[in-house]
Enzyme design. Structure first.
Site, PDB file in Angstrom:
ATOM      1  N   SER A 216     -14.625   7.099  -2.500  1.00  0.00           N
ATOM      2  CA  SER A 216     -13.454   6.760  -1.698  1.00  0.00           C
ATOM      3  C   SER A 216     -13.334   7.755  -0.544  1.00  0.00           C
ATOM      4  O   SER A 216     -14.183   8.632  -0.375  1.00  0.00           O
ATOM      5  CB  SER A 216     -12.191   6.810  -2.559  1.00  0.00           C
ATOM      6  OG  SER A 216     -12.220   5.818  -3.548  1.00  0.00           O
ATOM      7  N   ILE A 217     -12.263   7.623   0.222  1.00  0.00           N
ATOM      8  CA  ILE A 217     -11.982   8.556   1.313  1.00  0.00           C
ATOM      9  C   ILE A 217     -10.624   9.190   1.050  1.00  0.00           C
ATOM     10  O   ILE A 217      -9.680   8.511   0.628  1.00  0.00           O
ATOM     11  CB  ILE A 217     -11.971   7.832   2.675  1.00  0.00           C
ATOM     12  CG1 ILE A 217     -13.322   7.157   2.924  1.00  0.00           C
ATOM     13  CG2 ILE A 217     -11.667   8.804   3.805  1.00  0.00           C
ATOM     14  CD1 ILE A 217     -13.381   6.372   4.215  1.00  0.00           C
TER      15      ILE A 217
ATOM     16  N   LYS B 184      -9.361   2.146  10.577  1.00  0.00           N
ATOM     17  CA  LYS B 184      -9.526   1.894   9.143  1.00  0.00           C
ATOM     18  C   LYS B 184      -9.158   0.432   8.894  1.00  0.00           C
ATOM     19  O   LYS B 184      -7.983   0.072   8.872  1.00  0.00           O
ATOM     20  CB  LYS B 184      -8.624   2.818   8.324  1.00  0.00           C
ATOM     21  CG  LYS B 184      -8.748   2.608   6.820  1.00  0.00           C
ATOM     22  CD  LYS B 184      -7.793   3.512   6.067  1.00  0.00           C
ATOM     23  CE  LYS B 184      -7.861   3.224   4.568  1.00  0.00           C
ATOM     24  NZ  LYS B 184      -7.375   1.870   4.238  1.00  0.00           N
TER      25      LYS B 184
ATOM     26  N   ASP C 179       0.816  -1.218   0.000  1.00  0.00           N
ATOM     27  CA  ASP C 179       0.000   0.000   0.000  1.00  0.00           C
ATOM     28  C   ASP C 179       0.849   1.267   0.000  1.00  0.00           C
ATOM     29  O   ASP C 179       0.513   2.254  -0.660  1.00  0.00           O
ATOM     30  CB  ASP C 179      -0.929   0.006   1.222  1.00  0.00           C
ATOM     31  CG  ASP C 179      -2.024  -1.039   1.104  1.00  0.00           C
ATOM     32  OD1 ASP C 179      -2.128  -1.658   0.032  1.00  0.00           O
ATOM     33  OD2 ASP C 179      -2.765  -1.235   2.077  1.00  0.00           O
TER      34      ASP C 179
ATOM     35  N   TYR D 219       2.164   1.999  -3.439  1.00  0.00           N
ATOM     36  CA  TYR D 219       1.075   2.497  -4.287  1.00  0.00           C
ATOM     37  C   TYR D 219       0.786   3.968  -3.964  1.00  0.00           C
ATOM     38  O   TYR D 219       0.624   4.797  -4.867  1.00  0.00           O
ATOM     39  CB  TYR D 219      -0.180   1.649  -4.079  1.00  0.00           C
ATOM     40  CG  TYR D 219      -1.382   2.128  -4.873  1.00  0.00           C
ATOM     41  CD1 TYR D 219      -1.608   1.659  -6.166  1.00  0.00           C
ATOM     42  CD2 TYR D 219      -2.271   3.053  -4.337  1.00  0.00           C
ATOM     43  CE1 TYR D 219      -2.699   2.103  -6.905  1.00  0.00           C
ATOM     44  CE2 TYR D 219      -3.364   3.505  -5.067  1.00  0.00           C
ATOM     45  CZ  TYR D 219      -3.577   3.023  -6.351  1.00  0.00           C
ATOM     46  OH  TYR D 219      -4.652   3.478  -7.076  1.00  0.00           O
TER      47      TYR D 219
END
Length: 756
Positions: free
Chosen positions: A83-84, A129, A34, A37
């Site tokens: 999305s957030i 999250k 992540d 990315y």
């Protein structure tokens, strides 16, 4: 950087991000973590901000999630699932160099919020999250209408049947009597469940999932809810979309509704009213999250008062009243002391880093996977190096990079072949790397490291179901050199088997038992089950062989397309599937744009011609394969592994032993093209069926029955559907069938239809 250079870089980043989006959202897998990315996305947004003329609405920076999949029916979200916005914790070097707190980006977001709301009494909620898959579930008048993925934010995949396999999700909510309520949440796997699932997949010859999120996404994309029901999915609700006849003035009121309705919610939750307590709660969560049973990499912060949500509005990608604060991945430096090579059940050699123990993310890490030679070479990892370890939502820690400033002068580049001298560490046989694959393998079927586990796999319930052949007997057979190949089980003598002395067992009391004799009863049962196994269908035998990258689903599909082993070995279907995969791999690395962009390339025209030829070949192969409707589980990698196995020394030996023991497995689900086996006089000839809900028998049983009687089973209800076979907890497919006046049958109705 001028505009032309920026344009090239932006296009490169967009292409790369779109590729990783497809892996992540559509295929449920990933090649980068992540944080890597996020760095690509941040770089793209920065360049687009610097060069507004290059902004494109189709850029990944403007997109939400992934495209809906054609295999599922689609659901249009009544309220978009956006999305957030990600707010990142500052890295240590950036925080120190600028004299800023790690939470600086979050405090900036908070100050913007204050100036937009202009109400000193507003509050925020803070919750973990969860690293899972976002879903929405719509209830109408208390009953479930459908469940869907986020998809592209506007349209998602209908996954109702898969969601209903989760025990905590009710098909009805009693205190919702009127109107529609859309509940949104996260589907995930707990860490311990994920580890057990991967252990099971490894035993079954299937590839392991990368992390819990990857496993969850892959599970929700299954077309068969029976497979999903065997996966340990969980769901936590955290928000809502469409709401009728309910008014949640604050998000904490919605949370209270979840509690009263006995719906799943996260226990960790804070309501805060100022910046000081916001930072305090963020730090508390960062400490507490390491004790959670699931993976989490941040906090979700929302404006508590619903009246401000419309006031603050949204962008094309995310609402402005919520953000996801992403903790920086926890890293540490330690020394790589050694590399251990593990031999897996299918013979694959996996390098494992043996580390100086280091405490990261709540656990002591002393080992990390190195994956394969390509990964080691790419990162230039050497024994003796000081390496940087990262554990970011991953169960297995990863080596991110090497601190080359601390590299000892005497280190040497590492590769598995030279390290092992080209021989297997377990049996001293030569190791090989098959064309098209990245891993080295031991192909000696008698290798002790893989033979014992191969025997227990061979004997498993889903394979040949050999009564009494567990790990203890398998190890004894291998250690005493009684068995050198799984098919030599058919040469066992019942009397000698009964007299075998097994190794002592570990008792529940913690003590070790005396050596045990296998015994006459167990020996007789095993011999009888071996006799029965000779008559088992082709799919069972294919799965039992333990071929790398070739699991149960691939075995079932291969059996549908071929009558016996001889047909498989000479199969044009498999050859064409491999050819298509190899061409697709070439096209991935050689896009037309890339070929044309290379200056001074004397082979450019030749490469363009090759590209066009390959595109034409793909079209021809697709046309050839189209009538067979081959499932994705029997793709290029599975087919390549299958044929590589039969062409290997081990595979040839296996085929010889099949002949020796007169074992001739036949397909029990042979049906390559439905129209070829359907005749007009079959009871269900020409009818189209959809199966939904929880049934008393596996869905495959009903599918097979329908197809044998001339019917066709499809995945989604349409005006062309003749029948819907509906079990318990049937969801949106049932509703759609009712609207289209499709004949709806329960199991009893189905049996009556067959006997008429």
């Amino acid at each position: 950087m001028n505009t032309n250079e920026a344009n090239l870089k932006i296009n490169e980043l967009r292409k790369l991000l779109l590729y990783h989006n497809k892996l992540y959202y559509d295929k449920g897998t990933q090649e980068i973590n992540d944080s890597e990315y996020d760095e690509l996305m941040i770089e793209l947004r920065m360049l687009e901000n610097m060069y507004p003329s290059l902004v494109d609405d189709k850029s990944p920076s403007k997109m939400v999630g992934g495209s809906p999949l054609k295999e599922f029916s689609q659901v249009v979200h009544p309220v978009k699932m956006l999305s957030i916005e990600d707010i990142h914790e500052l890295k240590e070097e950036e925080s120190n160099s600028k004299g800023l707190s790690p939470e600086n980006n979050l405090t900036e977001w908070y100050h913007k919020l204050i100036s937009s709301i202009n109400d000193p009494k507003f509050s925020l909620t803070v919750e973990p999250k969860i690293d899972g898959v976002a879903v929405t579930i719509l209830y109408e008048n208390g009953s479930i209408k459908y469940a869907a993925t986020r998809g592209d934010g506007s349209t998602g995949d209908d996954i109702t049947q898969n969601i209903l396999t989760i025990e905590s999700i009710p098909s009805e909510i009693k205190n919702l009597n009127k109107g529609k309520v859309e509940l949104r949440g996260e589907v995930f796997m707990e860490n311990k469940d994920f580890e057990m699932l991967n252990e099971s997949r490894e035993k079954n010859g299937e590839s392991k999932f990368i992390n819990p999120r990857n496993a969850t996404a892959g599970t929700l994309k299954q077309l068969d809810p029976n497979i999903v029901s065997n996966r340990p999915l969980k769901l936590i609700f955290h928000s809502f979309g469409l709401i009728e006849n309910n008014n949640f003035s604050k998000l904490q009121d919605f949370r209270q509704f979840l509690i009263q309705s006995k719906l799943p919610f996260d226990n960790w939750y804070r309501v805060i009213k100022d910046e000081k307590n916001l930072i305090k709660s963020i730090r508390e969560l960062n400490h507490d999250r390491h004790t959670f049973p699931y993976a989490t990499d941040g906090a979700v912060i929302k404006v508590n008062e619903s009246k401000y949500h419309d006031h603050l509005g949204q962008t094309s990608r995310f609402p402005k009243w919520v953000c996801a604060y992403k903790y920086k991945p926890e890293q540490g430096q330690t020394k790589l002391n050694a590399v251990t090579i593990q031999v897996g059940r299918t013979g694959v050699l996996t390098p494992v880093a043996e580390l100086e123990p280091i405490f990261i993310s709540g656990t002591t890490v002393s080992r990390a996977t190195l994956h394969n030679d390509d990964e080691i070479r790419r990162k230039d990892i050497r024994i003796g190096d000081t390496v940087i370890i990262e554990k970011s939502g991953e169960i297995i820690p990863a080596i991110i990079k090497v601190n080359k400033e601390k590299r000892p002068s005497e280190t040497h580049p590492f590769n598995i072949f030279d390290f092992l001298g080209g021989i297997c560490p377990s049996c001293d046989s030569k190791i090989v790397k098959e064309e098209g694959f990245t891993s080295w393998k031991c192909t000696n079927v008698s290798c002790p490291a893989l033979l014992a586990t191969s025997l227990t796999h061979f004997a498993g319930r889903k394979m040949l179901d050999l009564d009494g052949l567990g790990s203890s007997l398998a190890e004894t057979l291998v250690t005493n050199k009684i068995i050198k190949h799984p098919l030599e089980l058919f040469e066992l003598d019942e009397e000698k088997l009964a007299n075998l002395e097994l190794a002592p067992a570990n008792l529940a009391s913690g003590q070790i038992s005396k050596p045990r004799r296998f015994g006459e009863k167990k020996a007789k049962k095993l011999i009888q089950s071996l006799i029965r196994a000779k008559e088992l269908p082709l799919s069972k035998w294919l799965f039992a062989m333990g071929i790398h990258n070739f699991g149960e689903s691939a075995a079932n599909e291969c059996s549908r397309l071929h009558k016996d082993l001889s047909e498989i070995i000479n199969s044009q279907l498999i050859a064409k599937t491999i050819e298509r995969w190899e061409i697709e791999e070439w096209l991935k690395s050689n896009s037309l744009k890339k070929i044309k962009s290379i200056n001074n390339d004397s082979n450019r025209e030749k490469n363009i011609a090759t590209y066009n030829d390959n595109k034409q070949k793909i079209a021809e192969i697709n046309k050839f394969l189209e009538p067979y409707n081959i499932a994705s589980e029997l793709g290029g990698v599975a087919c390549k592994s299958l044929i590589s196995f039969f062409n290997s020394i081990n595979g040839q030996s296996t085929l010889e032993k099949f002949d020796k023991h007169k074992i001739e497995p036949k397909s029990d689900n042979y049906n390559p093209i439905n129209s070829l086996v359907v005749s007009d006089d079959k009871k269900l000839h020409g009818s189209s069926w959809v199966i939904t809900g929880t049934l008393t028998k596996p869905r495959e049983h009903y599918k097979k029955t329908i197809e044998e009687l001339g019917g066709k089973v499809v995945n989604s209800v349409s005006k062309n559907t003749n029948y819907l076979l509906a079990g318990n907890k049937a969801g949106s497919k049932l509703s759609k069938a009712e609207k289209l006046n499709v004949n709806i049958l329960n199991e009893e109705d189905f049996l009556i239809l067959l006997t008429q």
